[in-house]
Design a protein around this motif. Structure first.
Motif, PDB file in Angstrom:
ATOM      1  N   SER A 276     -44.013 -14.090 -19.923  1.00  0.00           N
ATOM      2  CA  SER A 276     -43.175 -15.511 -19.678  1.00  0.00           C
ATOM      3  C   SER A 276     -42.603 -15.462 -18.403  1.00  0.00           C
ATOM      4  CB  SER A 276     -42.245 -15.379 -20.727  1.00  0.00           C
ATOM      5  OG  SER A 276     -42.818 -14.966 -21.935  1.00  0.00           O
ATOM      6  N   TYR A 277     -42.530 -16.780 -17.683  1.00  0.00           N
ATOM      7  CA  TYR A 277     -42.107 -17.284 -16.605  1.00  0.00           C
ATOM      8  C   TYR A 277     -40.791 -18.034 -16.770  1.00  0.00           C
ATOM      9  CZ  TYR A 277     -46.261 -15.361 -14.218  1.00  0.00           C
ATOM     10  OH  TYR A 277     -47.053 -14.450 -13.815  1.00  0.00           O
ATOM     11  N   ASN A 278     -39.742 -17.833 -16.450  1.00  0.00           N
ATOM     12  CA  ASN A 278     -38.544 -18.793 -16.436  1.00  0.00           C
ATOM     13  C   ASN A 278     -38.956 -19.626 -15.432  1.00  0.00           C
ATOM     14  OD1 ASN A 278     -35.920 -19.575 -15.610  1.00  0.00           O
ATOM     15  ND2 ASN A 278     -35.056 -18.191 -16.580  1.00  0.00           N
ATOM     16  N   PRO A 279     -38.572 -20.950 -15.715  1.00  0.00           N
ATOM     17  CA  PRO A 279     -38.754 -22.140 -14.642  1.00  0.00           C
ATOM     18  C   PRO A 279     -38.268 -21.785 -13.388  1.00  0.00           C
ATOM     19  CG  PRO A 279     -38.204 -23.060 -16.848  1.00  0.00           C
ATOM     20  CD  PRO A 279     -37.990 -21.446 -17.225  1.00  0.00           C
ATOM     21  N   GLY A 280     -37.010 -21.159 -13.274  1.00  0.00           N
ATOM     22  CA  GLY A 280     -36.310 -20.885 -12.463  1.00  0.00           C
ATOM     23  C   GLY A 280     -37.248 -20.167 -11.227  1.00  0.00           C
ATOM     24  N   ILE A 281     -38.004 -19.240 -11.827  1.00  0.00           N
ATOM     25  CA  ILE A 281     -39.020 -18.202 -11.078  1.00  0.00           C
ATOM     26  C   ILE A 281     -39.937 -19.115 -10.373  1.00  0.00           C
ATOM     27  CG2 ILE A 281     -40.664 -16.390 -11.233  1.00  0.00           C
ATOM     28  CD1 ILE A 281     -37.835 -15.279 -11.722  1.00  0.00           C
ATOM     29  N   VAL A 282     -40.405 -20.103 -10.886  1.00  0.00           N
ATOM     30  CA  VAL A 282     -41.437 -20.933 -10.304  1.00  0.00           C
ATOM     31  C   VAL A 282     -40.722 -21.692  -9.233  1.00  0.00           C
ATOM     32  CG1 VAL A 282     -42.771 -22.969 -10.696  1.00  0.00           C
ATOM     33  CG2 VAL A 282     -42.895 -21.172 -12.466  1.00  0.00           C
ATOM     34  N   SER A 283     -39.569 -22.329  -9.567  1.00  0.00           N
ATOM     35  CA  SER A 283     -38.510 -23.074  -8.600  1.00  0.00           C
ATOM     36  C   SER A 283     -38.424 -22.415  -7.393  1.00  0.00           C
ATOM     37  CB  SER A 283     -37.297 -23.484  -9.173  1.00  0.00           C
ATOM     38  OG  SER A 283     -37.468 -24.326 -10.129  1.00  0.00           O
ATOM     39  N   GLY A 284     -38.212 -20.866  -7.564  1.00  0.00           N
ATOM     40  CA  GLY A 284     -37.767 -20.008  -6.645  1.00  0.00           C
ATOM     41  C   GLY A 284     -39.298 -19.968  -5.703  1.00  0.00           C
ATOM     42  N   ILE A 285     -40.418 -19.792  -6.337  1.00  0.00           N
ATOM     43  CA  ILE A 285     -41.685 -19.523  -5.605  1.00  0.00           C
ATOM     44  C   ILE A 285     -41.879 -21.114  -4.568  1.00  0.00           C
ATOM     45  CG2 ILE A 285     -44.163 -19.475  -5.757  1.00  0.00           C
ATOM     46  CD1 ILE A 285     -43.585 -17.644  -8.318  1.00  0.00           C
ATOM     47  N   ILE A 286     -41.517 -21.925  -5.185  1.00  0.00           N
ATOM     48  CA  ILE A 286     -41.653 -23.182  -4.676  1.00  0.00           C
ATOM     49  C   ILE A 286     -40.681 -23.378  -3.347  1.00  0.00           C
ATOM     50  CG2 ILE A 286     -41.675 -25.748  -4.644  1.00  0.00           C
ATOM     51  CD1 ILE A 286     -42.526 -25.434  -7.565  1.00  0.00           C
ATOM     52  N   GLN A 287     -39.701 -22.928  -3.545  1.00  0.00           N
ATOM     53  CA  GLN A 287     -38.419 -23.154  -2.338  1.00  0.00           C
ATOM     54  C   GLN A 287     -38.981 -22.002  -1.258  1.00  0.00           C
ATOM     55  OE1 GLN A 287     -34.755 -21.886  -4.094  1.00  0.00           O
ATOM     56  NE2 GLN A 287     -34.856 -23.420  -5.533  1.00  0.00           N
ATOM     57  N   LEU A 288     -39.673 -20.861  -1.382  1.00  0.00           N
ATOM     58  CA  LEU A 288     -39.964 -19.989  -0.717  1.00  0.00           C
ATOM     59  C   LEU A 288     -41.260 -20.556   0.033  1.00  0.00           C
ATOM     60  CD1 LEU A 288     -39.757 -16.605  -2.469  1.00  0.00           C
ATOM     61  CD2 LEU A 288     -38.533 -17.400  -0.308  1.00  0.00           C
ATOM     62  N   ALA A 289     -41.865 -21.135  -0.700  1.00  0.00           N
ATOM     63  CA  ALA A 289     -43.435 -21.853   0.101  1.00  0.00           C
ATOM     64  C   ALA A 289     -42.760 -22.840   1.084  1.00  0.00           C
ATOM     65  CB  ALA A 289     -44.198 -22.550  -1.108  1.00  0.00           C
ATOM     66  N   VAL A 290     -41.887 -23.705   0.701  1.00  0.00           N
ATOM     67  CA  VAL A 290     -41.337 -24.710   1.442  1.00  0.00           C
ATOM     68  C   VAL A 290     -40.781 -24.039   2.851  1.00  0.00           C
ATOM     69  CG1 VAL A 290     -39.559 -26.691   1.860  1.00  0.00           C
ATOM     70  CG2 VAL A 290     -41.010 -26.451  -0.118  1.00  0.00           C
ATOM     71  N   SER A 291     -39.870 -22.912   2.450  1.00  0.00           N
ATOM     72  CA  SER A 291     -39.389 -22.326   3.744  1.00  0.00           C
ATOM     73  C   SER A 291     -40.540 -21.922   4.689  1.00  0.00           C
ATOM     74  CB  SER A 291     -38.495 -21.278   3.383  1.00  0.00           C
ATOM     75  OG  SER A 291     -39.239 -20.260   2.770  1.00  0.00           O
ATOM     76  N   GLU A 292     -41.581 -21.455   4.325  1.00  0.00           N
ATOM     77  CA  GLU A 292     -42.811 -20.727   5.097  1.00  0.00           C
ATOM     78  C   GLU A 292     -43.294 -21.983   6.022  1.00  0.00           C
ATOM     79  OE1 GLU A 292     -46.120 -19.275   2.710  1.00  0.00           O
ATOM     80  OE2 GLU A 292     -44.491 -17.695   1.833  1.00  0.00           O
ATOM     81  N   VAL A 293     -42.879 -23.230   5.745  1.00  0.00           N
ATOM     82  CA  VAL A 293     -43.502 -24.375   6.486  1.00  0.00           C
ATOM     83  C   VAL A 293     -42.725 -24.634   7.578  1.00  0.00           C
ATOM     84  CG1 VAL A 293     -44.340 -26.644   6.673  1.00  0.00           C
ATOM     85  CG2 VAL A 293     -44.843 -25.374   4.587  1.00  0.00           C
ATOM     86  N   GLU A 294     -43.188 -24.614   8.925  1.00  0.00           N
ATOM     87  CA  GLU A 294     -42.281 -24.764  10.182  1.00  0.00           C
ATOM     88  C   GLU A 294     -41.865 -26.413  10.335  1.00  0.00           C
ATOM     89  OE1 GLU A 294     -42.930 -24.179  14.806  1.00  0.00           O
ATOM     90  OE2 GLU A 294     -44.040 -22.852  13.516  1.00  0.00           O
ATOM     91  N   GLY A 295     -40.733 -26.516  10.637  1.00  0.00           N
ATOM     92  CA  GLY A 295     -40.339 -27.712  11.030  1.00  0.00           C
ATOM     93  C   GLY A 295     -40.017 -28.679   9.753  1.00  0.00           C
TER      94      GLY A 295
END
Length: 112
Positions: free
Chosen positions: A17-36
Motif C-alpha cells: 500500500s502506498y500513501n498518496p504522500g509517498i507518490v507526491s514525495g517521489i514527484i517532488q524529488l523528480a522535479v528537484s532533479e531537473v535543472e533550472g
C-alpha cells in the motif's frame, strides 16, 4: 489510499500500500532533479496528484530560471516524473501536466 496488489512468484500472498504522500514525495524529488526549475510556492502548493483507473495524473506548477528553454524544461519534468514514479511504485503515469507560472530572473534572486 492507493493499493497495489502483487502476488510473488514463490506463492506468498501480500499487498503493498502506498500513501498518496509517498507518490507526491517521489514527484517532488523528480522535479528537484531537473535543472533550472522549482515548484511553485514550495512543495505542497505547486503539486496536485490524482489516482484514477487509467493511472496517476499529476498537475505540477513550476517557476523556470531565466535562460532555460521552457519547453525543454517542461518535457524533462514530464519524463523524469513518469520514469521515477513508474520505477519506484509500479503505478502507471497517465498524464503529467506542467504549468510554467513564471520565470525567475537572475536580478530577482540577487535582490533577495
Amino acid at each position: 489510499m492507493a493499493i497495489f496488489r502483487r502476488v510473488p512468484s514463490d506463492g506468498q500472498k501480500g499487498k503493498v500500500s502506498y500513501n498518496p504522500g509517498i507518490v507526491s514525495g517521489i514527484i517532488q524529488l523528480a522535479v528537484s532533479e531537473v535543472e533550472g526549475v522549482e515548484l511553485l510556492g514550495g512543495k505542497k502548493k505547486g503539486l496536485k496528484v490524482y489516482f484514477e483507473k487509467a493511472g496517476i495524473y499529476a498537475d505540477i506548477s513550476v517557476i523556470v530560471d531565466y535562460g532555460y528553454n521552457v519547453p525543454e524544461v517542461a518535457f524533462k519534468i514530464q519524463q523524469t516524473v513518469k520514469h521515477n514514479v513508474e520505477a519506484m511504485t509500479k503505478y502507471k503515469v497517465a498524464k503529467v501536466d506542467v504549468y510554467v507560472v513564471g520565470v525567475d530572473s537572475l536580478s530577482e534572486r540577487t535582490a533577495d
